[in-house]
Design a protein around this motif. Sequence first.
Motif, mmCIF file in Angstrom:
data_model
loop_
_atom_site.group_PDB
_atom_site.id
_atom_site.type_symbol
_atom_site.label_atom_id
_atom_site.label_comp_id
_atom_site.label_asym_id
_atom_site.label_seq_id
_atom_site.Cartn_x
_atom_site.Cartn_y
_atom_site.Cartn_z
ATOM 1 N N MET A 108 -11.007 -0.746 -14.341
ATOM 2 C CA MET A 108 -9.875 -1.582 -13.935
ATOM 3 C C MET A 108 -9.600 -1.424 -12.444
ATOM 4 S SD MET A 108 -7.339 -0.849 -17.131
ATOM 5 C CE MET A 108 -6.040 -2.006 -16.747
ATOM 6 N N PHE A 161 -1.477 -10.305 -2.637
ATOM 7 C CA PHE A 161 -2.076 -10.197 -1.302
ATOM 8 C C PHE A 161 -2.962 -11.403 -1.015
ATOM 9 C CE2 PHE A 161 -6.045 -9.054 0.874
ATOM 10 C CZ PHE A 161 -5.551 -8.874 2.150
ATOM 11 N N GLY A 162 -3.745 -11.783 -2.017
ATOM 12 C CA GLY A 162 -4.677 -12.876 -1.806
ATOM 13 C C GLY A 162 -3.992 -14.181 -1.448
ATOM 14 N N PHE A 163 -2.784 -14.399 -1.959
ATOM 15 C CA PHE A 163 -2.139 -15.680 -1.698
ATOM 16 C C PHE A 163 -1.120 -15.639 -0.568
ATOM 17 C CE2 PHE A 163 -4.238 -16.488 -5.559
ATOM 18 C CZ PHE A 163 -4.563 -17.819 -5.500
ATOM 19 N N LEU A 223 -9.801 -14.400 3.519
ATOM 20 C CA LEU A 223 -8.716 -14.579 4.480
ATOM 21 C C LEU A 223 -9.103 -14.099 5.864
ATOM 22 C CD1 LEU A 223 -5.877 -13.146 2.248
ATOM 23 C CD2 LEU A 223 -6.130 -15.542 2.861
ATOM 24 N N ILE A 271 0.848 -1.208 0.000
ATOM 25 C CA ILE A 271 0.000 0.000 0.000
ATOM 26 C C ILE A 271 0.872 1.241 0.000
ATOM 27 C CG2 ILE A 271 -1.882 1.195 1.148
ATOM 28 C CD1 ILE A 271 -2.525 -1.335 2.619
ATOM 29 N N GLY A 326 -1.561 -13.272 2.014
ATOM 30 C CA GLY A 326 -2.311 -12.848 3.185
ATOM 31 C C GLY A 326 -1.750 -11.616 3.851
ATOM 32 N N SER A 327 -0.843 -10.902 3.198
ATOM 33 C CA SER A 327 -0.272 -9.717 3.818
ATOM 34 C C SER A 327 0.164 -8.746 2.735
ATOM 35 C CB SER A 327 0.926 -10.099 4.688
ATOM 36 O OG SER A 327 1.577 -8.928 5.124
ATOM 37 N N THR A 328 0.210 -7.451 3.093
ATOM 38 C CA THR A 328 0.748 -6.483 2.151
ATOM 39 C C THR A 328 2.177 -6.097 2.515
ATOM 40 O OG1 THR A 328 -0.252 -4.733 3.447
ATOM 41 C CG2 THR A 328 -1.476 -5.475 1.521
ATOM 42 N N MET A 385 -0.765 -6.677 -7.363
ATOM 43 C CA MET A 385 -0.651 -6.603 -5.902
ATOM 44 C C MET A 385 -1.825 -7.315 -5.240
ATOM 45 S SD MET A 385 0.609 -2.743 -5.182
ATOM 46 C CE MET A 385 2.304 -2.244 -5.485
ATOM 47 N N SER A 386 -3.042 -7.171 -5.803
ATOM 48 C CA SER A 386 -4.207 -7.791 -5.175
ATOM 49 C C SER A 386 -4.072 -9.314 -5.215
ATOM 50 C CB SER A 386 -5.495 -7.320 -5.848
ATOM 51 O OG SER A 386 -5.618 -7.891 -7.121
ATOM 52 N N LEU A 387 -3.535 -9.856 -6.317
ATOM 53 C CA LEU A 387 -3.356 -11.302 -6.399
ATOM 54 C C LEU A 387 -2.311 -11.779 -5.391
ATOM 55 C CD1 LEU A 387 -3.446 -11.842 -10.252
ATOM 56 C CD2 LEU A 387 -5.249 -12.288 -8.603
ATOM 57 N N THR A 400 -11.324 -7.421 -6.076
ATOM 58 C CA THR A 400 -10.405 -8.527 -5.751
ATOM 59 C C THR A 400 -9.905 -8.401 -4.323
ATOM 60 O OG1 THR A 400 -9.687 -8.314 -8.034
ATOM 61 C CG2 THR A 400 -8.434 -9.801 -6.644
ATOM 62 N N PHE A 401 -9.496 -7.191 -3.956
ATOM 63 C CA PHE A 401 -8.984 -6.985 -2.597
ATOM 64 C C PHE A 401 -10.054 -7.324 -1.553
ATOM 65 C CE2 PHE A 401 -5.298 -4.299 -3.977
ATOM 66 C CZ PHE A 401 -4.360 -4.931 -3.193
ATOM 67 N N VAL A 422 -9.869 -4.166 -9.290
ATOM 68 C CA VAL A 422 -8.847 -4.396 -8.271
ATOM 69 C C VAL A 422 -9.470 -4.327 -6.884
ATOM 70 C CG1 VAL A 422 -6.768 -3.449 -7.234
ATOM 71 C CG2 VAL A 422 -6.965 -3.580 -9.705
ATOM 72 N N PHE A 442 -11.687 -6.436 -15.124
ATOM 73 C CA PHE A 442 -10.352 -5.895 -15.375
ATOM 74 C C PHE A 442 -10.002 -6.017 -16.860
ATOM 75 C CE2 PHE A 442 -5.730 -6.092 -15.509
ATOM 76 C CZ PHE A 442 -5.402 -5.002 -14.729
ATOM 77 N N VAL A 470 -2.577 -2.031 -13.714
ATOM 78 C CA VAL A 470 -2.031 -3.377 -13.919
ATOM 79 C C VAL A 470 -1.230 -3.808 -12.692
ATOM 80 C CG1 VAL A 470 -0.375 -4.694 -15.278
ATOM 81 C CG2 VAL A 470 -2.006 -3.208 -16.423
ATOM 82 N N VAL A 472 -6.993 -1.371 1.934
ATOM 83 C CA VAL A 472 -6.385 -0.995 0.651
ATOM 84 C C VAL A 472 -7.398 -0.257 -0.215
ATOM 85 C CG1 VAL A 472 -5.252 -1.862 -1.413
ATOM 86 C CG2 VAL A 472 -4.877 -2.992 0.758
ATOM 87 N N PHE A 514 2.409 -9.181 -13.349
ATOM 88 C CA PHE A 514 1.696 -7.912 -13.517
ATOM 89 C C PHE A 514 2.421 -6.773 -12.806
ATOM 90 C CE2 PHE A 514 -2.975 -9.041 -14.680
ATOM 91 C CZ PHE A 514 -2.507 -9.650 -15.820
ATOM 92 N N ASP A 562 -9.183 -11.000 6.798
ATOM 93 C CA ASP A 562 -8.105 -10.057 7.110
ATOM 94 C C ASP A 562 -8.562 -8.663 6.694
ATOM 95 O OD1 ASP A 562 -5.846 -8.608 7.425
ATOM 96 O OD2 ASP A 562 -4.733 -9.541 5.772
ATOM 97 N N LEU A 602 -1.497 -2.703 -9.655
ATOM 98 C CA LEU A 602 -2.363 -2.874 -8.495
ATOM 99 C C LEU A 602 -3.085 -4.222 -8.546
ATOM 100 C CD1 LEU A 602 -2.806 -0.987 -6.189
ATOM 101 C CD2 LEU A 602 -4.737 -0.009 -7.376
ATOM 102 N N TYR A 603 -3.467 -4.638 -9.763
ATOM 103 C CA TYR A 603 -4.125 -5.940 -9.886
ATOM 104 C C TYR A 603 -3.154 -7.047 -9.483
ATOM 105 C CZ TYR A 603 -7.271 -9.487 -11.651
ATOM 106 O OH TYR A 603 -8.110 -10.566 -11.742
ATOM 107 N N PHE A 620 -10.653 -11.129 -1.333
ATOM 108 C CA PHE A 620 -9.585 -11.814 -0.602
ATOM 109 C C PHE A 620 -9.655 -11.483 0.877
ATOM 110 C CE2 PHE A 620 -7.048 -12.294 -4.666
ATOM 111 C CZ PHE A 620 -7.114 -13.675 -4.640
ATOM 112 N N PHE A 642 -7.562 3.442 0.133
ATOM 113 C CA PHE A 642 -6.435 4.128 -0.508
ATOM 114 C C PHE A 642 -6.636 4.177 -2.020
ATOM 115 C CE2 PHE A 642 -4.541 3.060 3.537
ATOM 116 C CZ PHE A 642 -3.788 4.178 3.802
#
Lengths: 497, 101
Positions: free
Chosen positions: B39, A188-190, B54, A136, A192-194, A184-186, B46-47, B43, B16, A179, B62, A219, B56, A181-182, B50, B65
């Motif tokens: 797009m 994060f999803g796997f 999770l 972030i 579990g943390s940023t 980053m979202s993936l 997706t956030f 995102v 997206f 692109v 996010v 990406f 979380d 950010l997408y 997840f 922001f």
Amino acid sequence: MLAAAGFHVPNLDYHALAPEIVVAATLAVVLVADLFLDDDNKWLLSNVSGWGLLVALFFTIELGARGHTASMVGGAYVVDDFALVLKGLFLVVGYIVLLMSANYVEEGDYYEGEFYFLILCSLLGMVVMSSARDLITIFVALETLSLPAYMLAGWRKRDLRSNEASLKYYLLGVLASAVMLYGMSLVFGFSGSTLLVDIGKATQGTITHAPLVTVGIFFIAVGFAFKVSAVPFHFWAPDTYEGAPTPVTAFLSVASKTGGFVALLQIIYIGFIGRSDVWGPMFWALAALTMTVGNLIALRQTNIVRLLAYSSIAQAGYILVPFAVAGSNTKSIHSAFTASVVYLLIYAAMNLGAFTVVIAVARKTRSGDIASFGGLYEYAPGLTVLMTVFLFSLAGIPPLAGAWAKIFVFRAVLDSGTSSAVALGIVAAVNAVIALFYYASVARVMWMSPVPDGDRTPIRIPATLQAALGLTVLVVVAIGIYPQLFAHLGDVASLVR
Amino acid sequence: MTVPGAWFLTLAAILFVVGAVGLLVRRNVLVMFMCVELMLNAVNLTFVTFARMLDDIGGQVVVFFVLVVAAAEVVVGLGIIVAIFRRRAGATADDISLLRG
């Protein structure tokens, strides 16, 4: 009530944040003071901005000298040697850009206060970026440095070319952010943390082979490839650089590009170090393409700003080479990291110097054609010598600083030692020869061609431009003669031990 | 009945791609802006998905922001468009081609 909700006030180390606070305070002062100053007194704003940057630089050096480190907000914001060295670089680059633009901005008929405000905003984003160790924070810092840059590119707002430069930069910039950010979202999803540290642990452990993580890393790397204008994501750069005001072009090609690389260094070397199987081949292709395409197109440019634009694309290719070879063993991780940082530090000095000469010459010739540099030696011998020094440094000719930058890159290649790394080293070496052709051809025009219009009146260089030239040439020559200085900085600024 | 998270992720991926293709294919600058927003919202989706999967809260933070930054991006983008509209009628990306790429 906040405490009842489980909210803890984060423990901030304000001393470690001093450079950021000073820059933020300066830009607020510049914005407000601009409202109350007459047009005759607007020059004060450039002085205020300059002093603000110097004070911030003082705090950065002071923190570095004390060895003060801090980790805030759960490790999302870290002040360490790497952060301090890069903050110092950004502040010095910002100061030199202010020196370059003082006369340019004063003599144009556009707004002055906003110009300095936007430069400072963008610098604040870069200074924050050096400390950002969280997806972030990196995203917010990247946007803080990019949004003012879009506006700066279109600063000559009654000039259609400047508008076009701004629009192209904006559209590709926001595409890149989306692109990235997408990705980053993936991730994060796997993971579990940023936090990059947590992502680093996760990508080395349980989720190593989840295909979506591979897509996420891909990406994110593509998003930053746009920001650092790596081929095939470079097409905005030459147009934006040509249309933007020249000091802004210098700022974009040095500071903004370094900002992208700083984020990339942190994400790759902390977050994704375990996944070199994904980014290693990617950076190999990016580096090889960026060097080759940038240099080949630069060969047939007739405009000096476009030539420097393609040259800066090619230089980004050299900075990408260490990324491509970093993954093979632990020794090469360290030397690759150092090579990238040292290259960024040296590239900033020589590229800013070249742009300063272009601005100084354009004050007389009012032209960006390489032909307009004809016979420069006859009426501006000092500028000719300086430009030759900067061009040969960019080409990597010893004993100038640029040679050491390339030597560090080649050392990283040799430390890696794999056949693909050596192949990339050969591509880089061939490219260094190609680059010499166009750098030398500009030098040849300056030293040997006749003056195109026969006007031999000498160029009067304002004191601010003289200072910018003096600072940059000092760095380029001093490092060329005494490279240990910067090698030391590169070692200090390492995130990998 | 709950909808599985994978469905939301698929929807976000489709949004997206629609946005990305639109940005590359459409020539009206305002429509291109809308595609960028699409797009960014993909995102966000997706956030949030997840974050739910999770359990979380970080993923939901996010989104705030991203929303703020997206708003700032649109302001800058519209400012650039206005600067162009003042010089010429129409905002088609193909017309804006003084600089050769």
